[in-house]
Design a protein around this motif. Structure first.
Motif, PDB file in Angstrom:
ATOM      1  N   ALA A 221       0.838  -1.210   0.000  1.00 34.74           N
ATOM      2  CA  ALA A 221       0.000   0.000   0.000  1.00 34.74           C
ATOM      3  C   ALA A 221       0.871   1.258   0.000  1.00 34.74           C
ATOM      4  O   ALA A 221       1.968   1.268   0.569  1.00 34.74           O
ATOM      5  N   THR A 222       0.368   2.291  -0.636  1.00 34.00           N
ATOM      6  CA  THR A 222       1.082   3.570  -0.684  1.00 34.00           C
ATOM      7  C   THR A 222       0.151   4.703  -0.256  1.00 34.00           C
ATOM      8  O   THR A 222      -1.072   4.557  -0.291  1.00 34.00           O
ATOM      9  N   GLY A 223       0.755   5.818   0.152  1.00 36.45           N
ATOM     10  CA  GLY A 223      -0.024   6.978   0.605  1.00 36.45           C
ATOM     11  C   GLY A 223       0.050   7.126   2.117  1.00 36.45           C
ATOM     12  O   GLY A 223       0.861   6.475   2.768  1.00 36.45           O
ATOM     13  N   ILE A 224      -0.832   7.953   2.656  1.00 42.25           N
ATOM     14  CA  ILE A 224      -0.808   8.246   4.095  1.00 42.25           C
ATOM     15  C   ILE A 224      -1.886   7.423   4.795  1.00 42.25           C
ATOM     16  O   ILE A 224      -3.020   7.351   4.317  1.00 42.25           O
ATOM     17  N   TYR A 225      -1.537   6.812   5.929  1.00 45.12           N
ATOM     18  CA  TYR A 225      -2.505   6.037   6.714  1.00 45.12           C
ATOM     19  C   TYR A 225      -2.451   6.440   8.185  1.00 45.12           C
ATOM     20  O   TYR A 225      -1.364   6.497   8.767  1.00 45.12           O
ATOM     21  N   ASN A 226      -3.601   6.690   8.763  1.00 52.20           N
ATOM     22  CA  ASN A 226      -3.723   6.837  10.204  1.00 52.20           C
ATOM     23  C   ASN A 226      -3.790   5.447  10.818  1.00 52.20           C
ATOM     24  O   ASN A 226      -4.691   4.660  10.462  1.00 52.20           O
ATOM     25  N   ILE A 227      -2.877   5.166  11.744  1.00 46.17           N
ATOM     26  CA  ILE A 227      -2.892   3.874  12.443  1.00 46.17           C
ATOM     27  C   ILE A 227      -2.792   4.171  13.940  1.00 46.17           C
ATOM     28  O   ILE A 227      -1.725   4.566  14.430  1.00 46.17           O
ATOM     29  N   SER A 228      -3.917   3.990  14.641  1.00 49.87           N
ATOM     30  CA  SER A 228      -3.907   4.242  16.092  1.00 49.87           C
ATOM     31  C   SER A 228      -4.963   3.362  16.738  1.00 49.87           C
ATOM     32  O   SER A 228      -5.625   2.581  16.065  1.00 49.87           O
ATOM     33  N   GLY A 229      -5.116   3.522  18.061  1.00 50.09           N
ATOM     34  CA  GLY A 229      -6.228   2.877  18.739  1.00 50.09           C
ATOM     35  C   GLY A 229      -7.531   3.544  18.310  1.00 50.09           C
ATOM     36  O   GLY A 229      -7.517   4.586  17.642  1.00 50.09           O
ATOM     37  N   LYS A 230      -8.677   2.925  18.720  1.00 49.93           N
ATOM     38  CA  LYS A 230      -9.956   3.501  18.282  1.00 49.93           C
ATOM     39  C   LYS A 230     -10.671   4.242  19.405  1.00 49.93           C
ATOM     40  O   LYS A 230     -11.660   4.916  19.167  1.00 49.93           O
ATOM     41  N   ASP A 231     -10.188   4.109  20.652  1.00 55.79           N
ATOM     42  CA  ASP A 231     -10.860   4.762  21.779  1.00 55.79           C
ATOM     43  C   ASP A 231     -10.246   6.137  22.028  1.00 55.79           C
ATOM     44  O   ASP A 231      -9.023   6.258  22.220  1.00 55.79           O
ATOM     45  N   PHE A 232     -11.117   7.149  22.045  1.00 51.17           N
ATOM     46  CA  PHE A 232     -10.683   8.546  22.203  1.00 51.17           C
ATOM     47  C   PHE A 232     -10.868   8.938  23.673  1.00 51.17           C
ATOM     48  O   PHE A 232     -11.957   8.730  24.233  1.00 51.17           O
ATOM     49  N   MET A 233      -9.833   9.499  24.285  1.00 53.21           N
ATOM     50  CA  MET A 233      -9.936   9.836  25.725  1.00 53.21           C
ATOM     51  C   MET A 233      -8.910  10.898  26.096  1.00 53.21           C
ATOM     52  O   MET A 233      -7.917  11.095  25.375  1.00 53.21           O
ATOM     53  N   SER A 234      -9.155  11.546  27.249  1.00 45.78           N
ATOM     54  CA  SER A 234      -8.147  12.481  27.751  1.00 45.78           C
ATOM     55  C   SER A 234      -7.056  11.665  28.458  1.00 45.78           C
ATOM     56  O   SER A 234      -7.286  10.504  28.848  1.00 45.78           O
ATOM     57  N   MET A 235      -5.917  12.283  28.666  1.00 45.46           N
ATOM     58  CA  MET A 235      -4.841  11.594  29.388  1.00 45.46           C
ATOM     59  C   MET A 235      -5.310  11.248  30.805  1.00 45.46           C
ATOM     60  O   MET A 235      -4.952  10.214  31.347  1.00 45.46           O
ATOM     61  N   TYR A 236      -6.106  12.156  31.378  1.00 45.57           N
ATOM     62  CA  TYR A 236      -6.628  11.922  32.729  1.00 45.57           C
ATOM     63  C   TYR A 236      -7.527  10.680  32.740  1.00 45.57           C
ATOM     64  O   TYR A 236      -7.400   9.805  33.602  1.00 45.57           O
ATOM     65  N   GLU A 237      -8.406  10.588  31.741  1.00 43.80           N
ATOM     66  CA  GLU A 237      -9.273   9.400  31.655  1.00 43.80           C
ATOM     67  C   GLU A 237      -8.443   8.134  31.435  1.00 43.80           C
ATOM     68  O   GLU A 237      -8.722   7.080  32.012  1.00 43.80           O
ATOM     69  N   LEU A 238      -7.426   8.281  30.609  1.00 45.27           N
ATOM     70  CA  LEU A 238      -6.560   7.121  30.309  1.00 45.27           C
ATOM     71  C   LEU A 238      -5.966   6.565  31.611  1.00 45.27           C
ATOM     72  O   LEU A 238      -5.999   5.361  31.883  1.00 45.27           O
ATOM     73  N   VAL A 239      -5.444   7.467  32.437  1.00 45.70           N
ATOM     74  CA  VAL A 239      -4.803   7.025  33.679  1.00 45.70           C
ATOM     75  C   VAL A 239      -5.846   6.472  34.666  1.00 45.70           C
ATOM     76  O   VAL A 239      -5.565   5.541  35.424  1.00 45.70           O
ATOM     77  N   GLN A 240      -7.054   7.019  34.614  1.00 44.66           N
ATOM     78  CA  GLN A 240      -8.143   6.448  35.425  1.00 44.66           C
ATOM     79  C   GLN A 240      -8.393   4.988  35.017  1.00 44.66           C
ATOM     80  O   GLN A 240      -8.577   4.123  35.858  1.00 44.66           O
ATOM     81  N   HIS A 241      -8.397   4.732  33.697  1.00 41.40           N
ATOM     82  CA  HIS A 241      -8.589   3.352  33.213  1.00 41.40           C
ATOM     83  C   HIS A 241      -7.466   2.442  33.710  1.00 41.40           C
ATOM     84  O   HIS A 241      -7.701   1.295  34.076  1.00 41.40           O
ATOM     85  N   VAL A 242      -6.244   2.972  33.710  1.00 42.89           N
ATOM     86  CA  VAL A 242      -5.094   2.177  34.183  1.00 42.89           C
ATOM     87  C   VAL A 242      -5.305   1.807  35.650  1.00 42.89           C
ATOM     88  O   VAL A 242      -5.129   0.643  36.056  1.00 42.89           O
TER      89      VAL A 242
END
Ligand SMILES: NC(=O)c1ccc[n+]([C@@H]2O[C@H](COP(=O)([O-])OP(=O)(O)OC[C@H]3O[C@@H](n4cnc5c(N)ncnc54)[C@H](OP(=O)(O)O)[C@@H]3O)[C@@H](O)[C@H]2O)c1
Length: 303
Positions: A221-242
């Motif tokens: 494949a060629t071109g630009i691709y976004n590759i990330s997780g699918k869950d959107f969250m603040s850093m604060y929420e992220l650490v709460q999940h941890v």
């Protein structure tokens, strides 16, 4: 039929090591791992390791000409955003000049170049971003990674740019930590931590990022691709999940703002990625954040 040859730069890094593990599980490929210094993976079977300093043009040309890979996954970079802000020269060399060396060699040998980039090319005013949104970096790191993208886009060899976001995971001999390991470690020690609630991301499990790169290599494949997780969250929420996942004391997590942290490099407030293109064209399907934590947990238990 000859096996497809894949060469990885920065193979001692978080993504580099996950790529090695991913390709080892799929022996239809011949894998050449390269990084600076010695190989830091204990199990060195199933692939070849070669030292290659991306900041040295001769080293890049020599290794690529000898190995003649079909594809190269270029992960090596100066990845510490604050260090880049304090050392412009070093950051330019690794994140832009070295990319020119890799591009020149790929052009000469017609190698499919898969280059790693970042959400930090954006200003974070209107994420989550699509591939065709307009970059406007706030930090020196982001600026050099954008410069690198522009160099890659001028390449005459086939090229792909993989943009990713806040990579999490665990591997051997890590040269730097990431937010999940940092938060888990601090909370386990009973330390109070300040975590920003004004930065939003789609955190990416290193295994999912490796999978995205491998899909691109496999499909040519060629071109630009976004590759990330699918869950959107603040850093604060992220650490709460941890904290929730590992049953740690959430009262130790104090919300903070980016201004209060006073880090040398400015961070974009709202990034994260829209993944439709990678899902539709590549069949990319990342884990949920909770599944990502579960995998990290199982890897911690194994060690
Ligand atoms: N991590 C993130 O949150 C994130 C987010 C967005 C984009 N990205 C991009 O994704 C890519 C991979 O990131 P990562 O998390 O895997 O980073 P990483 O863990 O820091 O790995 C980078 C690797 O590159 C190696 N390296 C540095 N200078 C080199 C040189 N001159 N020659 C050869 N190797 C060299 C480093 O070696 P040492 O280990 O010896 O230092 C390190 O192993 C990078 O291009 C980064 O910009 C990362």
């Amino acid at each position: 039929m000859a096996k497809k040859r894949i060469l990885i730069t920065g193979s001692n890094g978080l993504l580099g090591q996950k790529l090695i593990l991913g390709y080892k599980a799929n022996p239809i490929f011949e894998l050449i791992a390269t990084s600076r210094g010695q190989n830091r993976m204990r199990n060195a079977s199933g692939y070849r390791y070669r030292e290659m300093d991306i900041a040295n043009r001769d080293s890049v040309f020599q290794v690529l000409a000898e190995e003649k890979p079909d594809a190269i996954i270029h992960t090596a970079a100066m990845t510490n955003v604050d260090a880049c802000e304090l050392d412009h020269e070093g950051c330019d060399l690794l994140n832009a000049t070295a990319v020119q060396y890799v591009v020149d060699a790929c052009n000469q040998l017609n190698i499919h170049l898969i280059h790693l980039s970042t959400d930090f090319i954006f200003d974070g005013l209107d994420g989550p971003y699509r591939e065709d949104d307009t970059p406007n970096p706030l930090s020196y790191y982001g600026l050099t990674k954008l410069k690198a993208e522009q160099i890659v886009m001028q390449a005459t060899c086939p090229w792909a740019i993989v943009r990713t976001v806040l990579v999490i995971g665990i591997t051997e001999g890590m040269s730097r930590s990431n937010i999940v390991l940092w938060a888990k470690g601090a909370l386990e020690k009973g330390e109070t931590i300040n975590v920003v609630n004004d930065q939003f991301r789609t955190p990416t499990l290193a295994e999912d990022l490796a999978e995205g790169c491998m899909l691109i290599a496999d499909k040519g494949a060629t071109g630009i691709y976004n590759i990330s997780g699918k869950d959107f969250m603040s850093m604060y929420e992220l650490v709460q999940h941890v904290a929730e996942y590992w049953h740690l004391d959430k009262s130790l997590i104090k919300p903070s703002t980016s201004d209060n942290l006073g880090q040398p490099a400015k961070r974009p407030p709202i990034t994260g990625f829209q993944l439709k293109k990678a899902m539709d064209e590549l069949g990319f399907n990342p884990r949920t954040f909770k599944e990502a934590l579960a995998l990290i947990d199982s890897q911690i238990s194994e060690n």
